[in-house]
Design a protein around this motif. Structure first.
Motif, mmCIF file in Angstrom:
data_model
loop_
_atom_site.group_PDB
_atom_site.id
_atom_site.type_symbol
_atom_site.label_atom_id
_atom_site.label_comp_id
_atom_site.label_asym_id
_atom_site.label_seq_id
_atom_site.Cartn_x
_atom_site.Cartn_y
_atom_site.Cartn_z
ATOM 1 N N THR A 130 7.533 41.737 -27.815
ATOM 2 C CA THR A 130 7.973 40.842 -28.891
ATOM 3 C C THR A 130 8.238 39.440 -28.370
ATOM 4 O OG1 THR A 130 8.954 42.676 -30.132
ATOM 5 C CG2 THR A 130 9.754 40.461 -30.639
ATOM 6 N N ALA A 131 8.861 39.315 -27.203
ATOM 7 C CA ALA A 131 9.131 37.998 -26.621
ATOM 8 C C ALA A 131 7.834 37.251 -26.321
ATOM 9 C CB ALA A 131 9.963 38.160 -25.348
ATOM 10 N N LEU A 132 6.838 37.954 -25.804
ATOM 11 C CA LEU A 132 5.539 37.319 -25.548
ATOM 12 C C LEU A 132 4.915 36.858 -26.862
ATOM 13 C CD1 LEU A 132 4.150 39.801 -22.864
ATOM 14 C CD2 LEU A 132 4.720 37.394 -22.473
ATOM 15 N N GLU A 133 4.966 37.692 -27.882
ATOM 16 C CA GLU A 133 4.397 37.328 -29.174
ATOM 17 C C GLU A 133 5.111 36.129 -29.789
ATOM 18 O OE1 GLU A 133 4.414 40.817 -31.571
ATOM 19 O OE2 GLU A 133 2.470 41.500 -30.821
ATOM 20 N N GLU A 152 3.089 32.852 -30.924
ATOM 21 C CA GLU A 152 3.055 32.450 -32.329
ATOM 22 C C GLU A 152 3.675 31.079 -32.562
ATOM 23 O OE1 GLU A 152 4.972 35.522 -34.503
ATOM 24 O OE2 GLU A 152 3.365 36.998 -34.182
ATOM 25 N N ALA A 153 4.747 30.754 -31.857
ATOM 26 C CA ALA A 153 5.461 29.486 -32.092
ATOM 27 C C ALA A 153 5.989 28.955 -30.770
ATOM 28 C CB ALA A 153 6.596 29.684 -33.088
ATOM 29 N N PRO A 154 5.117 28.351 -29.939
ATOM 30 C CA PRO A 154 5.557 27.849 -28.628
ATOM 31 C C PRO A 154 6.625 26.769 -28.784
ATOM 32 C CG PRO A 154 3.153 27.884 -28.780
ATOM 33 C CD PRO A 154 3.679 28.111 -30.166
ATOM 34 N N ALA A 177 -3.465 24.256 -23.271
ATOM 35 C CA ALA A 177 -4.388 23.123 -23.387
ATOM 36 C C ALA A 177 -5.817 23.524 -23.035
ATOM 37 C CB ALA A 177 -3.922 21.978 -22.489
ATOM 38 N N HIS A 178 -6.010 24.619 -22.318
ATOM 39 C CA HIS A 178 -7.363 25.062 -21.929
ATOM 40 C C HIS A 178 -8.144 25.609 -23.098
ATOM 41 C CE1 HIS A 178 -5.820 29.212 -22.120
ATOM 42 N NE2 HIS A 178 -4.735 28.724 -21.533
ATOM 43 N N GLU A 179 -7.484 25.948 -24.209
ATOM 44 C CA GLU A 179 -8.099 26.387 -25.460
ATOM 45 C C GLU A 179 -8.795 27.741 -25.373
ATOM 46 O OE1 GLU A 179 -10.630 23.251 -26.796
ATOM 47 O OE2 GLU A 179 -8.954 21.919 -27.296
ATOM 48 N N GLY A 180 -8.634 28.448 -24.266
ATOM 49 C CA GLY A 180 -9.154 29.802 -24.183
ATOM 50 C C GLY A 180 -8.090 30.798 -24.588
ATOM 51 N N ALA A 181 -8.303 32.056 -24.261
ATOM 52 C CA ALA A 181 -7.294 33.078 -24.539
ATOM 53 C C ALA A 181 -6.011 32.734 -23.783
ATOM 54 C CB ALA A 181 -7.810 34.446 -24.109
ATOM 55 N N PRO A 182 -4.835 32.912 -24.397
ATOM 56 C CA PRO A 182 -3.574 32.650 -23.701
ATOM 57 C C PRO A 182 -3.508 33.418 -22.379
ATOM 58 C CG PRO A 182 -3.171 32.998 -26.032
ATOM 59 C CD PRO A 182 -4.616 33.326 -25.797
ATOM 60 N N ARG A 196 -0.090 41.965 -29.914
ATOM 61 C CA ARG A 196 -1.186 41.964 -30.893
ATOM 62 C C ARG A 196 -2.151 40.802 -30.704
ATOM 63 N NH1 ARG A 196 3.381 43.292 -33.994
ATOM 64 N NH2 ARG A 196 3.582 41.121 -34.673
ATOM 65 N N HIS A 197 -1.712 39.719 -30.055
ATOM 66 C CA HIS A 197 -2.583 38.566 -29.849
ATOM 67 C C HIS A 197 -3.574 38.833 -28.716
ATOM 68 C CE1 HIS A 197 0.753 36.802 -32.077
ATOM 69 N NE2 HIS A 197 -0.007 35.760 -32.329
ATOM 70 N N ASP A 198 -4.673 38.112 -28.756
ATOM 71 C CA ASP A 198 -5.604 38.133 -27.634
ATOM 72 C C ASP A 198 -4.950 37.424 -26.449
ATOM 73 O OD1 ASP A 198 -7.930 38.590 -26.218
ATOM 74 O OD2 ASP A 198 -8.842 36.697 -26.862
ATOM 75 N N PHE A 199 -5.200 37.888 -25.226
ATOM 76 C CA PHE A 199 -4.646 37.255 -24.034
ATOM 77 C C PHE A 199 -5.401 37.751 -22.813
ATOM 78 C CE2 PHE A 199 -2.392 41.273 -24.363
ATOM 79 C CZ PHE A 199 -2.360 41.725 -23.055
ATOM 80 N N GLU A 200 -5.224 37.066 -21.696
ATOM 81 C CA GLU A 200 -5.626 37.594 -20.400
ATOM 82 C C GLU A 200 -4.416 37.532 -19.480
ATOM 83 O OE1 GLU A 200 -8.281 35.278 -17.868
ATOM 84 O OE2 GLU A 200 -8.255 33.655 -19.346
ATOM 85 N N CYS A 201 -4.267 38.538 -18.641
ATOM 86 C CA CYS A 201 -3.087 38.645 -17.787
ATOM 87 C C CYS A 201 -3.515 38.900 -16.348
ATOM 88 C CB CYS A 201 -2.188 39.787 -18.276
ATOM 89 S SG CYS A 201 -0.739 40.101 -17.231
ATOM 90 N N ARG A 202 -2.864 38.199 -15.439
ATOM 91 C CA ARG A 202 -3.049 38.448 -14.010
ATOM 92 C C ARG A 202 -1.717 38.926 -13.423
ATOM 93 N NH1 ARG A 202 -5.517 33.033 -11.563
ATOM 94 N NH2 ARG A 202 -5.653 34.297 -9.656
#
Length: 354
Positions: free
Chosen positions: A322-325, A329-331, A191-196, A221-227
């Motif tokens: 693959t699981a993250l993608e 792609e289809a939440p 919902a934040h509309e930024g990078a996942p 392959r998708h854009d994301f940020e990870c902590r």
């Protein structure tokens, strides 16, 4: 004739982390049961006592904050036993539940046994994980199990590990689903509309699959940020994660009040573990409306196999990527947030077993 209330003592004497939180949530859930009186006993040093989730009613006992403090506490055991005896005499419990084993619990079981109180111990791991736990944990847990009338686990995986070994041969073991921890209302994922946002949280130890995550993330392959957030020794795996452009490693203790906000920050909580008994972090993520990616190891399989918010995968970098993608792609649909206290009521029935 009026039925007398069942009197349940819940104790856990850890200072930080899951132990005190489990005890507080468990006591809150049990208090919702009819004809039930609950007394919660925590360490006077428990971090949760200074948090927003601090219990309204609690008996505090002085414990320790270091190995030297533990030795000192054991040297003053007669005085500590006298204090515990007074707590048990004043409350007169029918059953006592150890929410998570710790070094001083055998002193409590000694007092409870002498008072004729039934003892339930919640066992979270059949064996300590590599690098986790405290010195002599396995030995102390085995002795504690021998004092119990009932063992409760949060996965069949742990229950099977106990019943196939020598520790719980004479004690009934009941496996329950892992109840959620206390969460807080949060906006839906993405919902934040930024990078996942991808979060790995917990003890930063090798068995948590830090190396698998470090190899997997470059293949998303998708854009994301990870902590990657938690406390643990510096390691090559953490060093490699820190070099990834989209990853921030925060090697630190997360305070009690920060944890719900940290989970709410994430869209996906990833559990890339090499082994696991179950996951309190994953339970809290699901309860807070987050997606979960977890490897098919140990108790994670039964914990998440029937949950639409979770994707299970092999403990391999390509499978994790693959699981993250797939989620990006289809939440899948997110279920409504659950009532944590209501879920914890499920444990109440076991306090009434003979």
């Amino acid at each position: 004739m009026t039925k007398s209330a069942e009197r349940i003592l819940v104790w856990q004497w850890g200072r930080r982390g899951a132990g005190p939180r489990i005890a507080v949530d468990l006591a809150d859930g049990l208090r919702r049961l009819p004809d039930t009186d609950v007394l919660l006993c925590l360490s006077d040093r428990a971090e949760i006592l200074q948090s927003r989730n601090a219990p309204d009613t609690v008996v505090k006992v002085a414990t320790y904050s270091s190995i030297q403090g533990l030795v000192g506490r054991l040297l003053t055991a007669p005085g500590f036993l006298h204090q515990l005896g007074r707590i048990v005499r004043d409350f007169r419990p029918d059953v006592a539940i150890c929410a998570m084993p710790g070094p001083l619990d055998l002193l409590m079981t000694y007092v409870l046994r002498r008072a004729g109180v039934r003892i339930v111990v919640i066992v979270h791991d059949a064996q300590p994980h590599p690098g986790d736990g405290y010195p002599f944990q396995a030995i102390l847990q085995r002795r504690l199990i021998r004092q119990a009338d009932q063992i409760v686990t949060f996965s069949r995986h742990v229950a099977n590990g106990l019943t196939t070994g020598p520790d719980a041969v004479d004690c009934p073991v009941v496996a329950l689903a892992h109840p959620p921890f206390i969460g807080e209302a949060a906006a839906p994922p993405f919902a934040h509309e930024g990078a996942p946002r991808i979060l790995m949280f917990g003890r930063l130890l090798p068995y948590k699959g830090l190396d698998l995550l470090a190899e997997a993330l470059p293949h998303v392959r998708h854009d994301f940020e990870c902590r990657v957030v938690g406390q643990g020794p510096e390691s090559p795996e953490l060093g490699r994660l820190a070099t990834l452009a989209q990853v921030r490693v925060e090697n630190r203790w997360v305070a009690e009040d920060e944890l719900p906000r940290l989970i709410a920050w994430a869209d996906i909580v990833v559990l890339p573990y090499r082994e696991a008994s179950q996951s309190g972090v994953g339970a809290m993520a699901i309860a807070s409306g987050r997606y979960v990616v977890a490897t098919r190891v140990g108790g994670l399989v039964e914990q998440f196999s029937d949950d639409a918010q979770a994707v299970l995968c092999a403990p391999e970098p390509g499978a994790i990527a693959t699981a993250l993608e797939n989620i990006l792609e289809a939440p899948p649909p997110v279920r409504p947030q659950v009532d944590s206290g209501q879920e914890w009521e499920n444990l109440g029935g076991y306090s009434r077993q003979p």
